[in-house]
Design a protein around this motif. Structure first.
Motif, PDB file in Angstrom:
ATOM      1  N   ALA A 131       0.816  -1.221   0.000  1.00  0.00           N
ATOM      2  CA  ALA A 131       0.000   0.000   0.000  1.00  0.00           C
ATOM      3  C   ALA A 131       0.849   1.270   0.000  1.00  0.00           C
ATOM      4  O   ALA A 131       0.397   2.326  -0.441  1.00  0.00           O
ATOM      5  N   THR A 132       2.079   1.185   0.489  1.00  0.00           N
ATOM      6  CA  THR A 132       2.926   2.378   0.597  1.00  0.00           C
ATOM      7  C   THR A 132       3.968   2.474  -0.509  1.00  0.00           C
ATOM      8  O   THR A 132       4.831   3.344  -0.461  1.00  0.00           O
ATOM      9  N   THR A 133       3.862   1.624  -1.500  1.00  0.00           N
ATOM     10  CA  THR A 133       4.873   1.601  -2.566  1.00  0.00           C
ATOM     11  C   THR A 133       4.987   2.941  -3.281  1.00  0.00           C
ATOM     12  O   THR A 133       6.086   3.441  -3.533  1.00  0.00           O
ATOM     13  N   ASN A 134       3.862   3.534  -3.603  1.00  0.00           N
ATOM     14  CA  ASN A 134       3.862   4.772  -4.373  1.00  0.00           C
ATOM     15  C   ASN A 134       3.533   5.998  -3.542  1.00  0.00           C
ATOM     16  O   ASN A 134       3.165   7.043  -4.073  1.00  0.00           O
ATOM     17  N   VAL A 135       3.687   5.900  -2.238  1.00  0.00           N
ATOM     18  CA  VAL A 135       3.419   7.030  -1.349  1.00  0.00           C
ATOM     19  C   VAL A 135       4.684   7.859  -1.191  1.00  0.00           C
ATOM     20  O   VAL A 135       5.763   7.314  -0.939  1.00  0.00           O
ATOM     21  N   ASP A 136       4.574   9.185  -1.349  1.00  0.00           N
ATOM     22  CA  ASP A 136       5.736  10.057  -1.251  1.00  0.00           C
ATOM     23  C   ASP A 136       6.209  10.212   0.195  1.00  0.00           C
ATOM     24  O   ASP A 136       7.383  10.018   0.496  1.00  0.00           O
ATOM     25  N   ASP A 137       5.302  10.587   1.076  1.00  0.00           N
ATOM     26  CA  ASP A 137       5.654  10.784   2.480  1.00  0.00           C
ATOM     27  C   ASP A 137       5.282   9.522   3.264  1.00  0.00           C
ATOM     28  O   ASP A 137       4.133   9.305   3.621  1.00  0.00           O
ATOM     29  N   LYS A 138       6.276   8.700   3.527  1.00  0.00           N
ATOM     30  CA  LYS A 138       6.028   7.415   4.163  1.00  0.00           C
ATOM     31  C   LYS A 138       6.238   7.446   5.684  1.00  0.00           C
ATOM     32  O   LYS A 138       6.133   6.414   6.336  1.00  0.00           O
ATOM     33  N   TYR A 139       6.489   8.639   6.219  1.00  0.00           N
ATOM     34  CA  TYR A 139       6.803   8.713   7.654  1.00  0.00           C
ATOM     35  C   TYR A 139       5.699   8.123   8.515  1.00  0.00           C
ATOM     36  O   TYR A 139       5.959   7.319   9.409  1.00  0.00           O
ATOM     37  N   ILE A 140       4.478   8.511   8.265  1.00  0.00           N
ATOM     38  CA  ILE A 140       3.371   8.057   9.106  1.00  0.00           C
ATOM     39  C   ILE A 140       3.216   6.539   9.046  1.00  0.00           C
ATOM     40  O   ILE A 140       2.883   5.886  10.036  1.00  0.00           O
ATOM     41  N   TYR A 141       3.512   5.958   7.889  1.00  0.00           N
ATOM     42  CA  TYR A 141       3.385   4.506   7.735  1.00  0.00           C
ATOM     43  C   TYR A 141       4.501   3.761   8.458  1.00  0.00           C
ATOM     44  O   TYR A 141       4.333   2.600   8.824  1.00  0.00           O
TER      45      TYR A 141
END
Length: 201
Positions: A131-141
């Motif tokens: 789900a986070t592959t294409n997320v720019d800001d991954k900090y929250i994840y």
């Protein structure tokens, strides 16, 4: 990842076995408190599991000094490289998963619930990774991942190969926040166990 399935076996069932083999009545007659009993059971499981993981690390170190090891492909030996992995990841993760399986197995009196929890947790992490592959800001994840691997990847995403081979793990930012949150959750799980568990016949 194999250690995830060792944890329910070693930590999760420490109290369950007392009830399974009817030794709890004998143990309850000894002059120690519920806190002593729970801490003794839980921490002994954590120590044993940590020693199992340490034996694996020792095998890896030993493999680097055997005659058939190609020293040209190996970086200089650094004990801290192994210790920081244990301090930042191995021991905290044993504690975190152990606290959940300890709670579930102790309260539900079912030895299989710990394994089910581990499988569900692995599925959740796999879904989170996709789900986070294409997320720019991954900090929250990075905060959702109990293992801290997402946080480590977040901090070292743009490191060169040379930096990956020589730099220490940066215990800051997302990784620090992740460890504090999940260790706090682990402590909370143990406190819930201590509050709900009935220390009587």
């Amino acid at each position: 990842m194999f250690v995830n399935f060792i944890i329910p076996t070693v930590i999760g069932v420490t109290i369950y076995r007392d009830f399974k083999y009817n030794t709890h009545a004998v143990l309850y007659s000894y002059p120690f408190t519920k806190t002593d009993y729970l801490l003794g059971k839980f921490l002994s499981g954590v120590v044993i599991t940590t020693l199992v993981c340490a034996s694996v690390a020792f095998g890896m170190i030993l493999a680097t000094i055997l005659p058939f090891a190609n020293q040209e492909l190996l970086a200089p030996f650094s004990l801290w490289s192994y210790l920081q992995a244990f301090i930042y990841f191995v021991i905290p993760n044993i504690f975190i998963i152990g606290s959940f399986t300890f709670l579930l197995t102790t309260l539900l009196r079912n030895e299989y619930v710990g394994y089910i929890f581990v499988i569900v947790l692995m599925i959740f992490i796999s879904i989170l990774s996709v789900a986070t592959t294409n997320v720019d800001d991954k900090y929250i994840y990075t905060l959702y991942d109990y293992s801290g691997q997402f946080a480590l990847s977040h901090l070292t995403e743009y490191w060169t190969i040379n930096e990956q081979n020589n730099n220490n793990i940066p215990f800051e930012g997302a990784l620090l926040h992740n460890r504090l949150i999940w260790i706090g959750i682990g402590i909370l799980m143990f406190l819930i166990t201590a509050f709900v568990f009935k220390f009587d016949y």
